[in-house]
Write a protein that holds these residues in place. Structure first.
Motif, short mmCIF file in Angstrom:
data_model
loop_
_atom_site.label_atom_id
_atom_site.label_comp_id
_atom_site.label_asym_id
_atom_site.label_seq_id
_atom_site.Cartn_x
_atom_site.Cartn_y
_atom_site.Cartn_z
N GLU B 200 0.82 -1.22 0.00
CA GLU B 200 0.00 0.00 0.00
C GLU B 200 0.85 1.26 0.00
OE1 GLU B 200 -2.92 -0.37 3.08
OE2 GLU B 200 -3.83 -2.13 2.13
N VAL B 201 1.88 1.29 0.84
CA VAL B 201 2.72 2.48 0.90
C VAL B 201 3.40 2.70 -0.46
CG1 VAL B 201 4.78 3.48 1.95
CG2 VAL B 201 3.11 2.33 3.39
N GLN B 203 2.30 1.68 -3.42
CA GLN B 203 1.27 2.15 -4.37
C GLN B 203 1.13 3.67 -4.27
OE1 GLN B 203 -2.52 0.28 -3.57
NE2 GLN B 203 -2.39 -0.90 -5.46
N ASP B 204 1.10 4.17 -3.03
CA ASP B 204 0.93 5.60 -2.83
C ASP B 204 2.15 6.39 -3.29
OD1 ASP B 204 -1.53 5.05 -1.88
OD2 ASP B 204 -1.00 5.18 0.23
N SER B 207 1.90 6.57 -7.06
CA SER B 207 0.96 7.54 -7.64
C SER B 207 1.41 8.97 -7.35
CB SER B 207 -0.47 7.28 -7.17
OG SER B 207 -0.51 7.11 -5.80
N ARG B 208 2.25 9.12 -6.34
CA ARG B 208 2.68 10.46 -5.96
C ARG B 208 3.89 10.93 -6.76
NH1 ARG B 208 4.35 11.01 0.18
NH2 ARG B 208 5.36 13.04 0.00
#
Lengths: 341, 315
Positions: B200-201, B203-204, B207-208
């Motif tokens: 999850e981290v 993925q973020d 996208s960032r």
């Protein structure tokens, strides 16, 4: 003065309270989305929204099941461990199947079948022990929580159970592919939410759950089969855990003792944020869905910003959870006024 | 007559000593955290393997392994090892330094030989031997590898473990080592030594940040999640990942020439075996064994990966 205020304020306060009850969680989510966008405009990028929705699917699906359990006055603390256990057993069984029959779609279908059987079975055990053996749900599920967690650790020998790479390739799309640009896990989540909503608001079963949760004795005298309905809520919960696991396993293709840790608390938090009463009697599936989205968004927003110290993540989550519940409770004043009437 | 008596006496004494040795084995207690995380699973496995090996090699050694779920649980384990098992030596990997210091001191006061592993006690004077991985070196070696691949203006992200002293040591050492190289650390977040959080981290982060050249995942469990997130985004070609610890799946990938995870940095779960070896040596060797044994955190590359690969270990 104390007498005159309620008289004047009763009508608008009542409308206000009702609005917040239904719209509170949604309002909290909207505030959160605005906050996320202000902190980092990428928050509303399509990719990010897809990520949030897909992640919410696990907790969300489990939380829909938990809504029924909690509405009927029960609690299930075993869901996180149960998910890890089911994931572990699914992987073991699929690896066996690959070893004897080779990797095919059947491998995955067998895995899915086992998951459903295990979920329903585990839910039944929780329900049976709670209703027939008359042990507090808190204790029963605390016990099964420990049992499932230990079992998955034992099966993995303290390490990680990994799915055979051939089966993995076949299974992978279940998490990563999408239909109409919406990933499959989100479709499953939507389906579970709709079925859950109908079950809760449009069927006798849902009404029975609320009746039992608000007053078990009255429900019993009203010829509701309390034990049966209660057991069904746990079975439903088990089924939801199994569905969540089915879409979880293809994500990383592995399970370990660290899988699903604290999911039970996240699921309960999603249910409560959504407006369901922890003491039972009143359930709100739609709210639960929003609750799950709120929880996932908080983590996502924290990852998208550098402003808040990493060490404070837990504190930020705590504040938002409490604030969200406060919003949907409405102001305490309106309650007191109502009580004074 | 006197000679006969002497001989008899000698015989009797030697029989007695023989008997007492056979009866009273040297008991060594090993207290470690339960296998609730990949690394600890590996550590538990290595402890069990070392127990088998040492007991087979030394008939007078009896090793008792106990695992705990938390600091309080471990403190009770230590009490049991003293009162029930009456151990002569203790090998302990403290759950947490502060709360376990006094319980270990209590074991020490019974005269037991104390070996502390990995996470130290707040009072190092209690221990006779200290065995540990090297968090600082782990951070530095990860950074050194980054430096061989990246330079001025390149971007990396960092996924940290759980907020602990151990994590801070690694992180500070890493940051110190890349200082002045012009490598940009875009951000760092905790991924709790967990695959799901790593996924999850990452993925973020993906996208960032449109431009990421390297990822320091610090731990192999996190690495597994990171790799999946990168594959999902289809950005395998843009970056590489450096994990750490020595998980067998990762080491296998390094051996096979995985381009996304080309190296690993060791933080040996086998350090418990080293600690047990040294403790047994205290009773069997004729040389002193006290002191600190700080194990290296070498860079594991395609060339040397085979020596760190334990296919039977769960980790």
């Amino acid at each position: 003065m104390t007498v005159s205020v309620p008289e004047v304020a009763t009508k608008p306060a009542k409308g206000f309270r009702l609005d917040l009850k239904t719209l509170g969680p949604l309002l909290a989510l909207i505030l959160l989305v605005i906050l996320g966008y202000v902190l980092n405009p990428l928050f509303l990028a399509e990719g990010n929204i897809t990520n949030i929705l897909t992640r919410s699917a696990f907790i969300g699906i489990i939380a829909v099941g938990a809504t029924f359990v909690i509405t009927a006055g029960g609690i299930d603390l075993s869901v996180g461990s149960m998910a890890a256990f089911i994931a572990g057993v699914m992987i073991i069984i699929m690896n066996w199947t690959v070893a004897s029959m080779g990797a095919s779609v059947w491998t995955v279908l067998i895995g899915i079948g086992c998951s459903i059987i295990l979920g329903v079975g585990a839910g039944f055990i929780n329900g049976f022990l709670t209703t027939k053996a008359k042990i507090e749900a808190f204790i029963v599920t605390l016990g099964t929580m420990g049992i499932y967690r230990s079992l998955v650790t034992y099966f993995a020998d303290g390490g990680t159970l990994s799915l055979n790479s051939g089966a993995r390739e076949i299974y992978r799309p279940v998490y990563y592919d999408s239909f109409l640009r919406v990933p499959y896990p989100v479709w499953v989540f939507i389906a579970v939410a709709i079925v859950g909503w109908v079950l809760m608001n449009r069927t006798a079963f849902g009404r029975y759950c609320m009746a039992i949760g608000s007053n078990e004795h009255v429900a019993r005298y009203s010829a509701i089969k309390v034990d049966r309905v209660r057991t069904w809520t746990y079975i439903l919960q088990g089924l939801c855990v199994s569905l969540a696991t089915i879409i979880y396993v293809p994500r990383l293709g592995s399970a370990s003792a660290a899988t699903g840790v604290l999911w039970e608390l996240e699921a309960i938090a999603a249910v409560i944020i959504g407006g369901t009463m922890l003491k039972g009697g009143f359930g709100r599936v739609g709210g639960t869905v929003i609750g799950a989205l709120i929880l996932t968004s908080i983590g996502n927003i924290l990852n998208l910003t550098e402003i808040i110290s990493n060490y404070l993540n837990g504190a930020v989550q705590g504040v938002i959870i409490v604030a969200a519940v406060y919003l949907q409770r409405g102001s305490l004043n309106t309650r007191r006024k109502k009580a004074a009437e | 007559m006197t000679i006969k008596a002497l001989a008899l006496g000698l015989l009797a004494t030697s029989m007695l000593t023989g008997a007492s040795i056979a009866q009273e084995k040297i008991k060594i207690g090993v207290s470690i955290p339960a296998a609730t995380h990949g690394f600890m699973g590996g550590l538990n496995w290595h402890a069990a393997e070392a127990e088998k090996r040492l007991e087979a090699a030394h008939s007078n050694i009896d090793i008792i392994i106990v695992t705990a779920d938390g600091p309080e649980d471990q403190a009770s384990d230590l009490e049991d090892l003293v009162s029930v098992q009456q151990i002569q030596a203790l090998v302990v990997l403290p759950f947490e330094s502060e709360p376990l210091t006094e319980p270990v001191r209590a074991v020490k006061s019974t005269g037991a030989f104390i070996t502390v592993v990995d996470r130290g006690l707040t009072d190092p004077s209690i221990q006779d031997v200290y065995v540990s991985g090297n968090n600082t070196e782990m951070g530095v070696n990860s950074a050194e590898y980054m430096k061989t691949r990246l330079g001025e203006g390149d971007n990396i992200v960092i996924l940290r473990g759980i907020p602990t002293v151990l994590d801070t040591e690694r992180f500070d050492a890493f940051m110190g080592a890349i200082e002045g190289t012009g490598i940009n650390v875009l951000d760092n977040k905790f991924a709790n030594w967990n695959r799901d959080d790593g996924f999850e981290v990452m993925q973020d982060f993906l996208s960032r940040f449109p431009d990421i050249d390297g990822v320091w995942a610090q731990d192999d469990d996190i690495t597994l999640g990171v790799v999946e997130a990168i594959k999902q985004a289809g950005r395998e070609k843009e970056m590489f990942v450096v994990g750490g610890a020595g998980m067998k799946e990762i080491i296998k990938g390094v051996m096979d020439g995985d381009e996304l995870v080309p190296v690993d940095v060791l933080y040996p779960p086998a350090q418990i075996a080293t600690a047990m070896d040294v403790t047994v040596a205290h009773f069997t060797s004729n040389g002193p064994v006290t002191g600190s044994y700080i194990l290296g955190s070498p860079l594991i590359t395609k060339e040397n990966a085979a020596q760190f690969y334990f296919p039977d270990s769960p980790f």
